[in-house]
Design a protein around this motif. Structure first.
Motif, PDB file in Angstrom:
ATOM      1  N   LEU A 122       0.869  -1.176   0.128  1.00 15.13           N
ATOM      2  CA  LEU A 122      -0.088   0.166   0.126  1.00 15.13           C
ATOM      3  C   LEU A 122       0.912   1.163  -0.130  1.00 15.13           C
ATOM      4  O   LEU A 122       0.653   2.117  -1.044  1.00 15.13           O
ATOM      5  CB  LEU A 122      -0.996   0.115   1.358  1.00 15.13           C
ATOM      6  N   GLU A 123       2.017   1.352   0.882  1.00 17.44           N
ATOM      7  CA  GLU A 123       2.845   2.476   0.819  1.00 17.44           C
ATOM      8  C   GLU A 123       3.514   2.445  -0.289  1.00 17.44           C
ATOM      9  O   GLU A 123       3.726   3.401  -0.793  1.00 17.44           O
ATOM     10  CB  GLU A 123       3.603   2.369   2.074  1.00 17.44           C
ATOM     11  N   ALA A 124       4.081   1.513  -0.645  1.00 16.34           N
ATOM     12  CA  ALA A 124       4.858   1.340  -2.162  1.00 16.34           C
ATOM     13  C   ALA A 124       4.219   1.986  -3.162  1.00 16.34           C
ATOM     14  O   ALA A 124       4.495   2.824  -4.201  1.00 16.34           O
ATOM     15  CB  ALA A 124       5.394   0.002  -2.172  1.00 16.34           C
ATOM     16  N   GLY A 125       2.975   1.621  -3.180  1.00 17.52           N
ATOM     17  CA  GLY A 125       2.042   2.015  -4.284  1.00 17.52           C
ATOM     18  C   GLY A 125       1.373   3.400  -4.170  1.00 17.52           C
ATOM     19  O   GLY A 125       0.451   3.870  -4.854  1.00 17.52           O
ATOM     20  N   ASP A 126       1.160   3.720  -2.886  1.00 20.39           N
ATOM     21  CA  ASP A 126       0.779   5.158  -2.416  1.00 20.39           C
ATOM     22  C   ASP A 126      -0.628   4.771  -2.730  1.00 20.39           C
ATOM     23  O   ASP A 126      -1.461   5.787  -3.435  1.00 20.39           O
ATOM     24  CB  ASP A 126       1.265   6.346  -3.189  1.00 20.39           C
ATOM     25  N   VAL A 127      -1.235   3.906  -2.112  1.00 17.77           N
ATOM     26  CA  VAL A 127      -2.776   3.779  -2.222  1.00 17.77           C
ATOM     27  C   VAL A 127      -3.317   3.343  -0.930  1.00 17.77           C
ATOM     28  O   VAL A 127      -2.673   2.993  -0.100  1.00 17.77           O
ATOM     29  CB  VAL A 127      -3.235   2.642  -3.316  1.00 17.77           C
ATOM     30  N   GLU A 128      -4.677   3.480  -0.734  1.00 16.66           N
ATOM     31  CA  GLU A 128      -5.328   3.078   0.437  1.00 16.66           C
ATOM     32  C   GLU A 128      -6.097   1.855   0.373  1.00 16.66           C
ATOM     33  O   GLU A 128      -6.157   1.612  -0.754  1.00 16.66           O
ATOM     34  CB  GLU A 128      -6.364   4.134   1.108  1.00 16.66           C
ATOM     35  N   LEU A 129      -6.023   1.097   1.476  1.00 15.23           N
ATOM     36  CA  LEU A 129      -6.618  -0.277   1.275  1.00 15.23           C
ATOM     37  C   LEU A 129      -8.198  -0.205   0.847  1.00 15.23           C
ATOM     38  O   LEU A 129      -8.467  -0.968  -0.093  1.00 15.23           O
ATOM     39  CB  LEU A 129      -6.740  -0.901   2.570  1.00 15.23           C
ATOM     40  N   GLU A 130      -8.946   0.891   1.331  1.00 15.68           N
ATOM     41  CA  GLU A 130     -10.425   1.093   0.951  1.00 15.68           C
ATOM     42  C   GLU A 130     -10.360   1.432  -0.598  1.00 15.68           C
ATOM     43  O   GLU A 130     -11.693   1.065  -1.216  1.00 15.68           O
ATOM     44  CB  GLU A 130     -10.933   2.045   1.633  1.00 15.68           C
ATOM     45  N   GLN A 131      -9.308   1.748  -1.105  1.00 13.71           N
ATOM     46  CA  GLN A 131      -9.190   2.137  -2.682  1.00 13.71           C
ATOM     47  C   GLN A 131      -9.276   0.762  -3.384  1.00 13.71           C
ATOM     48  O   GLN A 131      -9.844   0.957  -4.525  1.00 13.71           O
ATOM     49  CB  GLN A 131      -8.082   2.989  -3.005  1.00 13.71           C
ATOM     50  N   VAL A 132      -8.808  -0.212  -3.135  1.00 13.56           N
ATOM     51  CA  VAL A 132      -8.543  -1.461  -3.614  1.00 13.56           C
ATOM     52  C   VAL A 132      -9.147  -2.697  -3.144  1.00 13.56           C
ATOM     53  O   VAL A 132      -9.033  -3.693  -3.925  1.00 13.56           O
ATOM     54  CB  VAL A 132      -7.155  -1.942  -3.768  1.00 13.56           C
ATOM     55  N   ARG A 133      -9.913  -2.660  -1.812  1.00 14.57           N
ATOM     56  CA  ARG A 133     -10.653  -3.805  -1.456  1.00 14.57           C
ATOM     57  C   ARG A 133     -11.563  -4.030  -2.140  1.00 14.57           C
ATOM     58  O   ARG A 133     -12.530  -3.185  -2.562  1.00 14.57           O
ATOM     59  CB  ARG A 133     -10.771  -3.555   0.124  1.00 14.57           C
ATOM     60  N   GLY A 134     -11.983  -5.267  -2.525  1.00 15.75           N
ATOM     61  CA  GLY A 134     -13.168  -5.649  -3.353  1.00 15.75           C
ATOM     62  C   GLY A 134     -12.714  -5.662  -4.796  1.00 15.75           C
ATOM     63  O   GLY A 134     -13.721  -6.323  -5.395  1.00 15.75           O
ATOM     64  N   ARG A 135     -11.813  -5.212  -5.259  1.00 12.63           N
ATOM     65  CA  ARG A 135     -11.426  -5.032  -6.556  1.00 12.63           C
ATOM     66  C   ARG A 135     -10.837  -6.214  -7.041  1.00 12.63           C
ATOM     67  O   ARG A 135      -9.914  -7.001  -6.293  1.00 12.63           O
ATOM     68  CB  ARG A 135     -10.662  -3.870  -7.194  1.00 12.63           C
ATOM     69  N   TYR A 136     -10.976  -6.694  -8.402  1.00 16.59           N
ATOM     70  CA  TYR A 136     -10.124  -7.807  -8.820  1.00 16.59           C
ATOM     71  C   TYR A 136      -8.703  -7.325  -8.968  1.00 16.59           C
ATOM     72  O   TYR A 136      -8.383  -6.065  -8.991  1.00 16.59           O
ATOM     73  CB  TYR A 136     -10.618  -8.147 -10.328  1.00 16.59           C
ATOM     74  N   VAL A 137      -7.683  -8.275  -8.290  1.00 15.54           N
ATOM     75  CA  VAL A 137      -6.528  -8.213  -8.140  1.00 15.54           C
ATOM     76  C   VAL A 137      -5.778  -7.414  -9.461  1.00 15.54           C
ATOM     77  O   VAL A 137      -4.987  -6.593  -9.551  1.00 15.54           O
ATOM     78  CB  VAL A 137      -5.738  -8.998  -7.589  1.00 15.54           C
ATOM     79  N   TRP A 138      -6.028  -7.954 -10.481  1.00 11.40           N
ATOM     80  CA  TRP A 138      -5.716  -7.560 -11.687  1.00 11.40           C
ATOM     81  C   TRP A 138      -6.116  -6.052 -12.141  1.00 11.40           C
ATOM     82  O   TRP A 138      -5.456  -5.413 -13.140  1.00 11.40           O
ATOM     83  CB  TRP A 138      -5.707  -8.512 -12.935  1.00 11.40           C
ATOM     84  N   ASP A 139      -7.088  -5.485 -11.562  1.00 11.17           N
ATOM     85  CA  ASP A 139      -7.404  -4.319 -11.896  1.00 11.17           C
ATOM     86  C   ASP A 139      -7.066  -3.264 -10.865  1.00 11.17           C
ATOM     87  O   ASP A 139      -7.439  -2.047 -11.176  1.00 11.17           O
ATOM     88  CB  ASP A 139      -9.074  -4.137 -11.703  1.00 11.17           C
ATOM     89  N   THR A 140      -6.251  -3.528  -9.996  1.00 15.79           N
ATOM     90  CA  THR A 140      -5.526  -2.740  -9.107  1.00 15.79           C
ATOM     91  C   THR A 140      -4.689  -1.965  -9.538  1.00 15.79           C
ATOM     92  O   THR A 140      -3.973  -2.299 -10.593  1.00 15.79           O
ATOM     93  CB  THR A 140      -5.230  -3.524  -7.669  1.00 15.79           C
TER      94      THR A 140
END
Length: 603
Positions: A173-191
């Motif tokens: 999350l820190e390396a990608g500068d994203v929050e967990l809630e931004q990616v939770r529930g999304r298909y991993v290949w769409d993150t």
């Protein structure tokens, strides 16, 4: 369980046993009319803090002594009146939580026999305190696990079996500068980590499908990070199974291998440069393993031996050695491989190699152990031309040495002829002229002696001063018979006092003049005395001294002074200058002259 099934007549024993063995989320027990435990399930046994076997046949008071005063009256109401007590809130101390009151939610239902009489009690109970404690422990465990995961530098996540992201630790999350809630529930290949590469997204979709079927997949991937940067990761996707072996989740993980990838690329680049240098070298090179087989050979080595480079791979190095030398070569190679060390080609060992056509040629070989000690880099040079050139130079050197020896011999003979001519001329000359001719004859003999010594020695570049002075002293004794009362002593070592050819002649003439002058003038009228010639090493240079205990020099006579000294005395400074030495004179008593030749000119 419905009321009708509980309160109906004659509950079947088999049905009760099935309920007890079921993994129900509620505690169950059957008590007889004496409040003894006839049956109990694992759930309630754990809540009470004892095993199932520790309950059976024991009363409620025996099992729960601190809670019996609260529970027994309620149980007796059920036995005596057949009353069903439901959803009771009870606080009691049990062995599972000693020292504190547990909050229970319980129901006590009568069990009637065929005659309709209450014969036992069905207990339904949940220890809410224990349940809340377990829940707190689980939450604490989850918090601890989250802290552990967040402290890891590797990337870890949790997916459902369809590939949707449920959890991720802090590192990605820190390396990608994203929050967990931004990616939770999304298909991993769409993150955001994979949005830069369609091919990797397709691979991830297929990897999720395979992992959900039970496979473990691993591959090096490039992920997108903060600022649209890229990071190489060692990515793995593995299935997570429950106790029954069913796949419930998928676990993706990755480790940053950017530094390793950079090192690998640098290593590959280094290997490529080495291979280019290896293949393009104009000298023969081969990599040899511990058994003496060629692992790699360059084109230059193959050309030397008449092979193709590929054909030399696997060939034993012994096949490149003449048959007569192979046994000895095998022993040497075995000893060397036990403790390989760097061996330079400059050692100039005379070795021969065998070409494929059976011809032999001289070579020089250098050996360089590779890291790990299992392989050795061999560098081989054909020295046929150089060996021939060296032999030619050596022959020329021998010829020149013979020529120089002959030259010195001829010069010595010619000087002896001159001495003989001077002797013949002196026989018919006036006494004064005869003395001058005798002095000249002595000088010529001194030079002839020098060439005689050079002819006798193998080294023509320098002269050992000690032997020269010894023989010069003997020669002057023989030619100055009229000074028989004078003792001539030479003190000089036989080795260690070398002078160059440029120094030898003027030094010899100077010593000759000093000894001759001392024998002629220091001891008049048959006076007895000594002339001492001494030579020694001084500050890396050479010092020569001639002294006598005679009458000393006349007043006003000095080095190079033509007023009172003869020709020989006037020559002394000139001879010292040719040596680039320093001449000193000391008179009374006797005479002492010292010549010091500096270090830069001595050998």
């Amino acid at each position: 369980m419905s009321n009708s099934s509980v309160e109906g007549a004659g509950l079947a024993q088999a049905a009760l046993q099935a309920l007890m063995c079921n993994d129900l989320p509620i505690g169950l027990a059957v008590l007889d009319h004496e409040l003894r435990y006839l049956q109990i399930n694992e759930m309630l046994a754990r809540a009470n803090g004892l095993s199932v076997q520790e309950h059976l046949g024991r009363t409620v008071r025996e099992v729960l002594p601190d809670a019996a005063d609260s529970i027994e009256p309620l149980l007796q109401r059920v036995l005596n009146g057949g009353e069903a007590l439901r959803n009771l809130q009870i606080e009691a101390e049990v062995p599972s939580l000693p020292g504190e009151l547990s909050a229970w939610e319980a129901s006590y239902l009568p069990l009637r026999g065929t005659a309709g009489h209450t014969e036992g009690i069905l207990v339904q109970a949940i220890n809410r305190s224990l349940e809340r404690g377990l829940q707190r422990q689980q939450e604490a465990s989850e918090t601890y696990l989250r802290r552990v995961l967040d402290s890891l530098f590797v990337f870890v996540g949790v997916l459902d079996t369809e590939g949707r992201l449920l959890e991720a630790n802090r590192a990605p999350l820190e390396a990608g500068d994203v929050e967990l809630e931004q990616v939770r529930g999304r298909y991993v290949w769409d993150t955001p980590w994979w949005s830069h590469d369609v091919a990797e997204q397709a691979w991830l979709r297929d990897a999720v499908r395979q992992a959900a079927e039970g496979q473990v997949l691993r591959r090096d991937l490039v992920v997108r990070m903060a600022g649209d940067s890229r990071m190489a990761v060692d990515f793995m996707l593995a299935p997570l199974r429950d106790d029954a072996g069913r796949i419930t989740h998928l676990i993706p993980s990755g480790m940053d291998i950017s530094a390793r990838r950079a090192s690998e690329l640098a290593l590959q680049d280094s290997e490529a440069r080495y291979r280019r240098m290896f293949e393009g070298s104009t000298v023969g090179k081969a990599l040899i393993d511990g058994e003496g087989h060629i692992v790699l050979a360059n084109a230059s080595l193959a050309a030397l031996f008449g092979y193709q480079a590929e054909a030399m791979v696997g060939l034993s190095v012994h096949a490149l050695v003449p048959a007569a030398q192979r046994g000895h070569h095998a022993e040497q190679l075995q000893r060397y491989m036990q403790a390989p060390t760097l061996r330079y080609m400059a050692q100039r060992q005379a070795l021969c190699a065998l070409r494929r056509d059976g011809s032999e040629f001289p070579v020089e070989i250098a050996l360089n152990p590779m890291p790990g000690g299992q392989q050795v880099l061999m560098t081989l040079v054909d020295v046929t031309e150089r060996r021939a050139a060296m032999e030619q130079i050596e022959r020329a050197l021998v010829e020149k040495t013979v020529l120089l020896n002959e030259l010195h011999h001829r010069v010595k003979n010619n000087l002896q002829v001159i001495c003989s001519l001077l002797s013949l001329q002196a026989a018919h000359a006036e006494p004064a002229v005869r003395l001058a001719l005798r002095d000249s004859q002595a000088r010529v003999r001194a030079m002839a002696l020098l060439h005689q010594l050079l002819f006798e020695r193998a080294d023509l570049s320098a002269l050992e001063l000690g032997p020269y002075l010894q023989r010069l002293g003997s020669l002057l004794r023989e030619t100055n018979l009229d000074a028989a009362a004078v003792q001539l002593i030479v003190e000089a070592p036989m080795s260690g006092l070398s002078v160059t050819m440029a120094q030898a002649v003027p030094c010899g003439l100077l010593v000759n003049e000093l000894i001759t002058n001392a024998l002629k003038h220091a001891f008049p009228g048959g006076r007895r005395g000594q002339v001492v010639v001494r030579a020694w090493a001084e500050d890396g240079g050479v010092a020569v001294e001639v002294r006598d205990d005679g009458i000393g020099l006349p007043a006003g006579v000095g080095l190079g002074d033509g007023g009172g000294g003869g020709l020989g005395f006037q020559l002394l400074p000139l001879l010292a200058e040719q040596c680039q030495g320093r001449l000193s004179l000391q008179g009374q008593p006797g005479t002492r002259v010292c010549l010091q030749i500096p270090l830069s000119l001595s050998v």
